[in-house]
Design an enzyme around this catalytic site. Structure first.
Site, short mmCIF file in Angstrom:
data_model
loop_
_atom_site.label_atom_id
_atom_site.label_comp_id
_atom_site.label_asym_id
_atom_site.label_seq_id
_atom_site.Cartn_x
_atom_site.Cartn_y
_atom_site.Cartn_z
N GLU A 291 19.95 34.50 6.75
CA GLU A 291 20.92 33.96 7.10
C GLU A 291 21.67 32.67 6.21
OE1 GLU A 291 22.21 34.62 12.20
OE2 GLU A 291 23.07 33.14 11.75
N HIS A 320 -2.36 47.55 6.23
CA HIS A 320 -3.54 49.37 6.84
C HIS A 320 -1.64 49.99 6.79
CE1 HIS A 320 -7.03 48.17 7.46
NE2 HIS A 320 -7.15 47.18 8.22
N LYS A 434 31.38 39.22 15.25
CA LYS A 434 31.49 38.67 16.45
C LYS A 434 32.94 39.38 16.74
CE LYS A 434 27.75 34.91 17.30
NZ LYS A 434 27.51 33.31 17.27
O1 PA5 Z 1 22.19 30.55 13.27
C1 PA5 Z 1 23.03 31.07 13.67
O2 PA5 Z 1 23.66 29.99 14.05
C2 PA5 Z 1 23.08 32.50 14.95
O3 PA5 Z 1 22.16 33.12 14.48
C3 PA5 Z 1 22.99 31.78 15.77
O4 PA5 Z 1 22.32 31.56 16.25
C4 PA5 Z 1 23.66 33.62 17.12
O5 PA5 Z 1 24.73 33.77 16.43
C5 PA5 Z 1 24.09 33.27 18.40
O6 PA5 Z 1 24.72 32.13 18.64
P1 PA5 Z 1 24.78 31.23 19.97
O7 PA5 Z 1 24.31 30.22 20.01
O8 PA5 Z 1 26.21 30.24 19.53
O9 PA5 Z 1 25.13 31.88 21.02
#
Ligand code: PA5
Length: 470
Positions: A291, A320, A434
């Site tokens: 990410e 394996h 989102k």
């Molecule tokens: O790293 C990130 O920002 C995302 O993966 C969030 O953790 C994820 O989308 C969840 O978001 P939030 O903590 O705002 O619910």
């Protein structure tokens, strides 16, 4: 307690010039390394990258909240997703028994059972609520943005169930929020309904939040020494301050992966842990690396479609399953082994015969020797095939070494963002998904997005006719 990073088998001396990295290629990065280091340090100083300073935070409030939870509840359910769940889950898996919930309360040192409610699978949610007594349960809802649909949906259901079964006043005691200090729907709900809450510092996003209350509260509730975690992170901070790539393990790891990806076509990086306890750290790392670095644009607006696909593997299981591919498949991977020198237990293999039959070679050795031998053998075999690999060794699995390891990966990722010239701290791709969800679910303000979706969904489709019993 120590952590070592051995990158011998990433280098041309070990795997040859075609696949290996030359010292000169690393040296060639040095000017950029210094510039990125300067930028990161400036941002640390001006407070825009506070994750760097988390090892030195005050944890009094977290410990107090955890103690109250331990005294008052038998179950602790974390509601969160992505960075708001993977970090706490990784800590729990690394530092507690895999059968923690099955242990007696005494063996859990009086701590509650721990559950994770991440997805919005109706069956998963129902199964969890069927399995626990919510009168004895506290729910820790964690969302940095305070708006994530999955987390808020799970919260709505749990909140309604609590209100119905316990009455609004008592229900309040069964929820604790961890969210942004000011922004978001969850913060508004906390203010309106008077739930207890902890803060995720404003400039820390989900995947860099494991050492905030996001990871520390659940860890402390499950009896993990969170002071030890932060001490380990502080130790790693001291090791990752040098602007000389040859002296900084996080910068070196990022630099090697960057060269492997951009100059040698290694678009995949496998993290293969030789310890069950580290498996979820692999998942957490996959999110962090994917990410943070998977980006369309550079920070100055050029299309790059950057990133290296992270894959989690477990030794010896994946010997394996996956190793055949890593050994003989496309030359598109690096492999990082995470190994543990000393496990908590030594398990001796019994001798069942003395006379050299098929099993006698195992007798008298330990399982510990066997897992070390298998990890080392895999490493050597990959090296022989010219497959770049490296090894991070923890002297043992403890709060200190885990804190150090997680911190190292965070610095490595932040630094790699600089090498790719992208912003490792945003996630525009996640955000678009989102927004589309909000539009489909009818959130006010997303009417245009809904029209865009309606125009997009013309499908090529093969329908398989239903068969069999109704
Ligand atoms: O790293 C990130 O920002 C995302 O993966 C969030 O953790 C994820 O989308 C969840 O978001 P939030 O903590 O705002 O619910």
């Amino acid at each position: 307690m120590s952590i070592t990073f051995d990158f011998t088998n990433m280098m041309a001396d070990a795997i040859g010039d075609t696949h290996g990295i030359k010292r000169s290629e690393i040296d060639a990065l040095q000017e950029r390394v210094k510039a990125i280091d300067r930028e990161l340090k400036n941002r640390r100083k001006d407070g825009t990258l506070p994750f760097f300073d988390l090892p030195y935070q005050d944890i009094k409030d977290i410990i107090k909240a955890a103690d109250e939870i331990k005294d008052g509840f038998e179950n602790f359910v974390l509601i969160g997703i992505g960075g708001s769940s993977l970090g706490p889950k990784a800590l729990h898996a690394a530092l507690n028994s895999p059968f923690y919930n099955q242990l007696t309360k005494k063996k859990r040192k009086g701590c509650p059972k721990i559950y994770f409610l991440e997805n919005i699978d109706p069956d998963g949610l129902t199964a969890l609520l069927d399995a626990i007594d919510i009168k004895k349960t506290i729910f820790n809802v964690i969302t940095k943005s305070g708006t994530t649909a999955e987390t808020m949906a799970n919260l709505l259901i749990v909140r309604e169930r609590l209100n119905a079964e316990l009455g609004k006043r008592e229900a309040r005691r069964h929820l604790i929020a961890t969210t942004d200090p000011k922004k978001g729907t969850l913060r508004r709900l906390v203010e309106k309904e008077g739930y207890k809450s902890l803060e995720v510092p404003e400039k820390i996003g989900g995947r860099f939040s494991v050492l905030t209350a996001v990871g520390l509260l659940p860890a402390a509730v499950a009896g993990i020494d969170i002071k030890g975690l932060l001490e380990g992170a502080a130790y790693m901070d001291s090791l990752t301050r040098s602007d000389n790539i040859w002296e900084n393990p996080a910068y070196m790891k990022a630099g090697l992966e960057y060269i492997a990806a951009t100059a040698k076509g290694r678009n995949i990086t496998v993290m293969m842990s030789y310890a069950d306890a580290l498996s979820v750290i692999g998942e957490w790392f996959c999110q962090l690396w994917a990410e943070s670095l998977g980006k369309r644009m550079t920070i100055d607006g050029k299309v790059v479609n950057a990133g290296q696909t992270p894959v989690r593997a477990i030794g010896t299981n994946d010997q394996h399953s996956q190793i055949q591919l890593y050994m003989e498949g496309p030359f598109d991977k690096t492999v990082t082994f995470i190994c543990v020198e000393k496990f908590q237990n030594d398990v001796l293999l019994p001798r069942i015969s003395e006379d050299g039959d098929a099993l006698s070679y195992l007798g008298g050795h330990t399982i510990n020797e066997l897992i070390h031998a298998e990890g080392f053998a895999t490493e050597l075999a990959l090296t022989k095939e010219g497959r770049p690999n490296c090894r991070i060794t923890l002297s043992e699995i403890s709060p200190f070494t885990i804190g150090a390891l997680l911190y190292m990966f965070e610095v490595q990722t932040a630094f790699a963002g600089g090498l790719y010239n992208i912003d490792p701290f945003d996630q525009p791709g996640v955000e678009e998904g989102k927004r589309m969800t909000y539009a489909m679910m009818g959130m006010p303000g997303y009417e245009e997005k809904k029209k865009e979706i309606q125009e997009m969904v013309k499908r090529e489709r093969l329908t398989i006719p239903p068969q069999g019993r109704e």
